[in-house]
Design an enzyme around this catalytic site. Structure first.
Site, PDB file in Angstrom:
ATOM      1  CG  ASN A  40      -0.270  -0.056   2.538  1.00  0.00           C
ATOM      2  OD1 ASN A  40       0.838   0.461   2.699  1.00  0.00           O
ATOM      3  ND2 ASN A  40      -0.911  -0.675   3.514  1.00  0.00           N
ATOM      4  CE  LYS A  74       2.625   3.335   8.458  1.00  0.00           C
ATOM      5  NZ  LYS A  74       1.799   3.057   9.673  1.00  0.00           N
ATOM      6  CD  GLU A  75       2.138  -2.651   3.392  1.00  0.00           C
ATOM      7  OE1 GLU A  75       1.702  -3.344   4.330  1.00  0.00           O
ATOM      8  OE2 GLU A  75       1.771  -2.816   2.209  1.00  0.00           O
ATOM      9  CG  ASP A  90      -5.571  -9.514   4.816  1.00  0.00           C
ATOM     10  OD1 ASP A  90      -4.366  -9.385   4.526  1.00  0.00           O
ATOM     11  OD2 ASP A  90      -5.994  -9.501   5.981  1.00  0.00           O
TER      12      ASP A  90
END
Length: 303
Positions: free
Chosen positions: A185, A187-188, A255
Protein backbone atom coordinates in the site's frame (compact mmCIF):
# COMPACT_ATOMS: atom_id res chain seq x y z
CA UNK A 1 -5.56 -24.15 -6.37
CA UNK A 2 -3.91 -21.32 -4.43
CA UNK A 3 -1.56 -21.58 -1.46
CA UNK A 4 -1.28 -18.86 1.15
CA UNK A 5 1.84 -18.84 3.31
CA UNK A 6 2.49 -16.36 6.09
CA UNK A 7 1.70 -15.15 9.57
CA UNK A 8 -1.63 -16.69 10.54
CA UNK A 9 -3.51 -14.93 13.33
CA UNK A 10 -6.71 -15.36 15.28
CA UNK A 11 -8.86 -12.27 15.71
CA UNK A 12 -10.84 -12.42 18.96
CA UNK A 13 -13.59 -9.91 19.66
CA UNK A 14 -15.14 -9.37 23.09
CA UNK A 15 -18.29 -7.25 22.86
CA UNK A 16 -19.94 -5.66 25.85
CA UNK A 17 -21.84 -2.72 27.31
CA UNK A 18 -20.19 0.22 29.02
CA UNK A 19 -22.44 1.74 31.69
CA UNK A 20 -19.99 2.97 34.32
CA UNK A 21 -16.41 3.91 35.05
CA UNK A 22 -14.19 1.65 37.10
CA UNK A 23 -13.95 3.04 40.66
CA UNK A 24 -10.43 1.61 40.91
CA UNK A 25 -9.07 3.54 37.90
CA UNK A 26 -10.44 6.09 35.37
CA UNK A 27 -11.30 3.45 32.74
CA UNK A 28 -14.63 2.09 31.50
CA UNK A 29 -16.02 -1.20 32.78
CA UNK A 30 -17.04 -3.57 29.96
CA UNK A 31 -19.88 -5.96 30.82
CA UNK A 32 -19.31 -8.82 28.39
CA UNK A 33 -22.22 -9.79 26.12
CA UNK A 34 -20.56 -12.08 23.57
CA UNK A 35 -17.26 -13.22 22.12
CA UNK A 36 -16.45 -14.00 18.50
CA UNK A 37 -13.45 -15.35 16.59
CA UNK A 38 -12.30 -14.68 13.02
CA UNK A 39 -9.33 -15.62 10.87
CA UNK A 40 -6.75 -12.84 10.71
CA UNK A 41 -3.45 -12.16 8.96
CA UNK A 42 -2.67 -14.79 6.33
CA UNK A 43 -5.80 -16.62 7.50
CA UNK A 44 -7.94 -13.73 6.32
CA UNK A 45 -6.32 -13.91 2.88
CA UNK A 46 -7.21 -17.61 2.70
CA UNK A 47 -10.74 -16.88 3.93
CA UNK A 48 -11.21 -14.33 1.14
CA UNK A 49 -10.09 -16.89 -1.45
CA UNK A 50 -12.43 -19.53 -0.02
CA UNK A 51 -15.32 -17.02 -0.18
CA UNK A 52 -14.72 -16.91 -3.95
CA UNK A 53 -15.25 -20.70 -4.10
CA UNK A 54 -11.61 -21.30 -4.97
CA UNK A 55 -9.61 -24.16 -3.46
CA UNK A 56 -7.06 -22.79 -1.02
CA UNK A 57 -4.46 -24.23 1.34
CA UNK A 58 -3.25 -22.13 4.28
CA UNK A 59 0.28 -22.67 5.61
CA UNK A 60 1.58 -21.09 8.80
CA UNK A 61 2.67 -21.48 12.41
CA UNK A 62 -0.14 -22.37 14.78
CA UNK A 63 -0.20 -24.31 18.06
CA UNK A 64 -3.10 -26.65 17.30
CA UNK A 65 -3.07 -28.09 20.84
CA UNK A 66 -3.83 -24.77 22.53
CA UNK A 67 -7.29 -23.23 22.84
CA UNK A 68 -6.57 -20.49 20.33
CA UNK A 69 -5.04 -22.97 17.91
CA UNK A 70 -8.11 -25.18 18.14
CA UNK A 71 -10.29 -22.16 17.38
CA UNK A 72 -8.14 -21.52 14.29
CA UNK A 73 -8.56 -25.10 13.10
CA UNK A 74 -12.34 -25.00 13.64
CA UNK A 75 -12.63 -21.77 11.65
CA UNK A 76 -10.63 -23.26 8.78
CA UNK A 77 -12.88 -26.30 8.70
CA UNK A 78 -16.00 -24.13 8.85
CA UNK A 79 -14.76 -21.94 5.98
CA UNK A 80 -13.67 -24.94 3.85
CA UNK A 81 -10.01 -23.92 4.03
CA UNK A 82 -7.45 -26.70 3.85
CA UNK A 83 -4.51 -26.07 6.15
CA UNK A 84 -1.01 -27.24 6.96
CA UNK A 85 0.11 -25.83 10.30
CA UNK A 86 3.49 -26.24 11.97
CA UNK A 87 4.12 -25.81 15.70
CA UNK A 88 7.56 -24.55 16.66
CA UNK A 89 6.82 -23.75 20.30
CA UNK A 90 5.54 -20.20 19.95
CA UNK A 91 1.92 -19.46 20.85
CA UNK A 92 -0.74 -18.93 18.22
CA UNK A 93 -0.85 -15.22 17.39
CA UNK A 94 -4.02 -13.62 18.73
CA UNK A 95 -5.31 -10.05 18.40
CA UNK A 96 -7.94 -9.63 21.12
CA UNK A 97 -10.16 -6.57 20.70
CA UNK A 98 -12.58 -5.30 23.35
CA UNK A 99 -15.48 -3.41 21.78
CA UNK A 100 -18.22 -1.29 23.37
CA UNK A 101 -21.62 -2.12 21.89
CA UNK A 102 -23.78 0.80 20.88
CA UNK A 103 -20.74 2.95 20.20
CA UNK A 104 -18.94 0.30 18.11
CA UNK A 105 -15.83 1.69 19.78
CA UNK A 106 -12.72 -0.40 20.34
CA UNK A 107 -11.60 0.15 23.93
CA UNK A 108 -8.47 -1.97 24.00
CA UNK A 109 -6.48 -4.47 21.97
CA UNK A 110 -4.37 -7.16 23.61
CA UNK A 111 -1.84 -9.08 21.48
CA UNK A 112 -0.50 -12.55 22.17
CA UNK A 113 2.59 -13.19 20.08
CA UNK A 114 6.27 -14.07 20.03
CA UNK A 115 8.26 -12.62 17.13
CA UNK A 116 11.41 -14.48 16.11
CA UNK A 117 12.70 -16.00 12.84
CA UNK A 118 11.44 -19.45 11.96
CA UNK A 119 14.11 -22.13 12.16
CA UNK A 120 15.30 -23.33 8.74
CA UNK A 121 14.17 -26.89 9.51
CA UNK A 122 10.58 -25.71 9.83
CA UNK A 123 10.98 -23.54 6.74
CA UNK A 124 11.97 -26.62 4.78
CA UNK A 125 8.71 -28.31 5.83
CA UNK A 126 6.74 -25.46 4.28
CA UNK A 127 8.76 -25.56 1.07
CA UNK A 128 8.34 -29.33 0.77
CA UNK A 129 4.56 -28.94 1.22
CA UNK A 130 4.34 -26.21 -1.42
CA UNK A 131 6.30 -28.34 -3.89
CA UNK A 132 4.02 -31.30 -3.13
CA UNK A 133 0.83 -29.24 -3.62
CA UNK A 134 2.16 -27.47 -6.75
CA UNK A 135 -0.40 -24.62 -6.68
CA UNK A 136 -1.12 -22.24 -9.56
CA UNK A 137 -0.47 -19.25 -7.32
CA UNK A 138 1.49 -18.81 -4.09
CA UNK A 139 0.58 -15.77 -1.97
CA UNK A 140 3.02 -14.68 0.72
CA UNK A 141 1.20 -12.75 3.46
CA UNK A 142 3.99 -11.14 5.47
CA UNK A 143 3.20 -9.43 8.76
CA UNK A 144 6.84 -9.53 9.92
CA UNK A 145 6.19 -11.95 12.77
CA UNK A 146 9.05 -14.29 11.81
CA UNK A 147 7.56 -16.93 9.51
CA UNK A 148 8.96 -15.39 6.32
CA UNK A 149 12.74 -15.68 6.40
CA UNK A 150 15.62 -15.45 3.95
CA UNK A 151 16.14 -19.23 3.97
CA UNK A 152 12.46 -19.82 3.28
CA UNK A 153 12.27 -17.40 0.35
CA UNK A 154 15.51 -18.62 -1.21
CA UNK A 155 14.25 -22.21 -1.17
CA UNK A 156 10.81 -21.26 -2.50
CA UNK A 157 12.29 -19.31 -5.40
CA UNK A 158 14.57 -22.24 -6.25
CA UNK A 159 11.95 -24.97 -6.06
CA UNK A 160 8.59 -23.37 -6.89
CA UNK A 161 8.16 -22.37 -10.52
CA UNK A 162 4.71 -20.80 -10.32
CA UNK A 163 3.68 -17.18 -9.75
CA UNK A 164 4.52 -15.70 -6.35
CA UNK A 165 2.50 -12.72 -5.10
CA UNK A 166 3.79 -10.76 -2.12
CA UNK A 167 1.88 -8.66 0.42
CA UNK A 168 5.05 -7.22 1.95
CA UNK A 169 6.37 -5.51 5.03
CA UNK A 170 9.09 -2.96 4.16
CA UNK A 171 11.62 -4.50 6.58
CA UNK A 172 11.54 -7.74 4.56
CA UNK A 173 11.49 -6.27 1.06
CA UNK A 174 15.03 -7.54 0.36
CA UNK A 175 13.61 -11.09 0.45
CA UNK A 176 11.35 -10.51 -2.54
CA UNK A 177 13.59 -9.97 -5.52
CA UNK A 178 12.53 -11.78 -8.71
CA UNK A 179 9.02 -12.76 -7.62
CA UNK A 180 6.07 -12.22 -9.96
CA UNK A 181 4.42 -9.34 -8.10
CA UNK A 182 4.81 -7.17 -5.00
CA UNK A 183 1.72 -5.39 -3.63
CA UNK A 184 2.47 -2.64 -1.09
CA UNK A 185 0.00 0.00 0.00
CA UNK A 186 1.08 3.64 -0.11
CA UNK A 187 2.55 3.61 3.40
CA UNK A 188 4.47 0.38 2.75
CA UNK A 189 5.75 1.70 -0.58
CA UNK A 190 7.02 4.79 1.25
CA UNK A 191 8.90 2.52 3.66
CA UNK A 192 10.36 0.52 0.77
CA UNK A 193 11.75 3.56 -1.09
CA UNK A 194 12.71 5.36 2.12
CA UNK A 195 10.67 8.55 1.70
CA UNK A 196 7.14 9.82 1.87
CA UNK A 197 5.03 9.33 -1.26
CA UNK A 198 2.23 11.75 -2.04
CA UNK A 199 -0.94 10.13 -3.33
CA UNK A 200 -0.68 11.58 -6.82
CA UNK A 201 0.10 9.83 -10.09
CA UNK A 202 3.57 11.30 -10.58
CA UNK A 203 4.87 10.49 -7.10
CA UNK A 204 3.42 6.97 -7.15
CA UNK A 205 4.78 6.29 -10.66
CA UNK A 206 8.28 7.35 -9.63
CA UNK A 207 8.27 5.16 -6.52
CA UNK A 208 6.78 2.21 -8.38
CA UNK A 209 9.38 2.35 -11.11
CA UNK A 210 12.14 2.37 -8.48
CA UNK A 211 10.71 -0.73 -6.82
CA UNK A 212 10.29 -2.54 -10.15
CA UNK A 213 13.86 -1.71 -11.15
CA UNK A 214 15.43 -2.67 -7.82
CA UNK A 215 13.49 -5.87 -7.11
CA UNK A 216 12.75 -7.11 -10.65
CA UNK A 217 9.06 -7.72 -10.07
CA UNK A 218 5.75 -6.33 -11.22
CA UNK A 219 4.44 -3.86 -8.63
CA UNK A 220 0.94 -2.71 -7.76
CA UNK A 221 0.60 0.09 -5.21
CA UNK A 222 -2.82 0.36 -3.60
CA UNK A 223 -3.93 3.96 -3.04
CA UNK A 224 -7.18 3.85 -1.03
CA UNK A 225 -9.89 5.95 -2.71
CA UNK A 226 -7.63 6.57 -5.72
CA UNK A 227 -7.51 2.90 -6.65
CA UNK A 228 -4.23 1.28 -7.68
CA UNK A 229 -1.19 1.90 -9.83
CA UNK A 230 0.29 -1.07 -11.66
CA UNK A 231 3.86 -0.86 -12.95
CA UNK A 232 4.95 -3.88 -14.96
CA UNK A 233 8.39 -5.32 -15.58
CA UNK A 234 8.18 -3.74 -19.04
CA UNK A 235 7.69 -0.35 -17.33
CA UNK A 236 4.10 -0.09 -18.49
CA UNK A 237 2.11 2.10 -16.11
CA UNK A 238 -1.61 1.69 -15.47
CA UNK A 239 -3.53 3.94 -13.09
CA UNK A 240 -6.66 1.99 -12.29
CA UNK A 241 -9.43 3.90 -10.49
CA UNK A 242 -11.85 2.36 -8.05
CA UNK A 243 -15.54 2.96 -7.54
CA UNK A 244 -15.94 5.37 -4.64
CA UNK A 245 -18.20 3.85 -1.97
CA UNK A 246 -19.13 4.74 1.58
CA UNK A 247 -16.30 3.49 3.79
CA UNK A 248 -17.21 1.74 7.03
CA UNK A 249 -14.04 -0.21 7.82
CA UNK A 250 -10.72 -0.55 5.95
CA UNK A 251 -9.43 -3.40 8.13
CA UNK A 252 -8.60 -6.43 6.01
CA UNK A 253 -9.07 -4.63 2.69
CA UNK A 254 -5.48 -5.40 1.68
CA UNK A 255 -6.10 -9.08 2.36
CA UNK A 256 -9.19 -9.00 0.15
CA UNK A 257 -7.20 -7.23 -2.56
CA UNK A 258 -4.36 -9.73 -2.83
CA UNK A 259 -6.73 -12.68 -2.44
CA UNK A 260 -8.82 -11.47 -5.38
CA UNK A 261 -5.71 -10.71 -7.40
CA UNK A 262 -4.51 -14.27 -6.86
CA UNK A 263 -7.95 -15.64 -7.71
CA UNK A 264 -8.10 -13.65 -10.98
CA UNK A 265 -4.61 -14.71 -12.05
CA UNK A 266 -5.44 -18.35 -11.30
CA UNK A 267 -8.41 -17.94 -13.66
CA UNK A 268 -6.08 -16.72 -16.45
CA UNK A 269 -6.96 -13.03 -16.25
CA UNK A 270 -4.23 -10.79 -17.60
CA UNK A 271 -2.52 -8.64 -14.99
CA UNK A 272 -4.40 -5.41 -15.75
CA UNK A 273 -7.80 -7.09 -15.58
CA UNK A 274 -6.76 -8.93 -12.40
CA UNK A 275 -5.91 -5.60 -10.75
CA UNK A 276 -9.26 -4.17 -11.84
CA UNK A 277 -11.09 -7.08 -10.22
CA UNK A 278 -9.02 -6.72 -7.02
CA UNK A 279 -9.87 -3.00 -6.96
CA UNK A 280 -13.55 -3.83 -7.17
CA UNK A 281 -13.35 -6.42 -4.40
CA UNK A 282 -11.59 -4.09 -1.96
CA UNK A 283 -14.07 -1.29 -2.72
CA UNK A 284 -16.90 -3.66 -1.75
CA UNK A 285 -15.29 -4.93 1.44
CA UNK A 286 -14.57 -1.47 2.92
CA UNK A 287 -18.33 -0.91 2.90
CA UNK A 288 -18.70 -3.67 5.49
CA UNK A 289 -18.01 -3.52 9.21
CA UNK A 290 -15.14 -5.57 10.63
CA UNK A 291 -12.89 -8.06 8.86
CA UNK A 292 -15.10 -9.16 5.95
CA UNK A 293 -15.00 -11.04 2.66
CA UNK A 294 -16.52 -10.69 -0.80
CA UNK A 295 -18.63 -13.32 -2.54
CA UNK A 296 -18.66 -14.20 -6.23
CA UNK A 297 -22.21 -12.84 -6.50
CA UNK A 298 -21.08 -9.46 -5.14
CA UNK A 299 -17.96 -9.41 -7.27
CA UNK A 300 -19.82 -10.14 -10.50
CA UNK A 301 -23.01 -8.25 -9.58
CA UNK A 302 -25.26 -11.29 -9.52
CA UNK A 303 -28.63 -11.00 -7.77
Amino acid sequence: MICVLGDVMLDKYTYGKVERINPEAPVPVLNVVEEKYALGGAGNVANNIASLDEEVVLLGVCNENGNFGMQMVELCKKKNIKYHFITDGRPTIVKHRFVALGYNQQLLRVDYEEKHPLDCNYSKMFVDKIVELDPNILIISDYAKGVITEDLMEDIKKQFKGRILIDPKPDNIHLYENVFLIKPNLKEASGIVGRGIKNNDNDVEKAGLEIVDKYNANVVITRSEKGSTLITLDNEIHHIPTEVREIHDVSGAGDTYIATLGYALSKKYDLVDAVKLANKASSIVVGKVGTATVSLDELFDKD
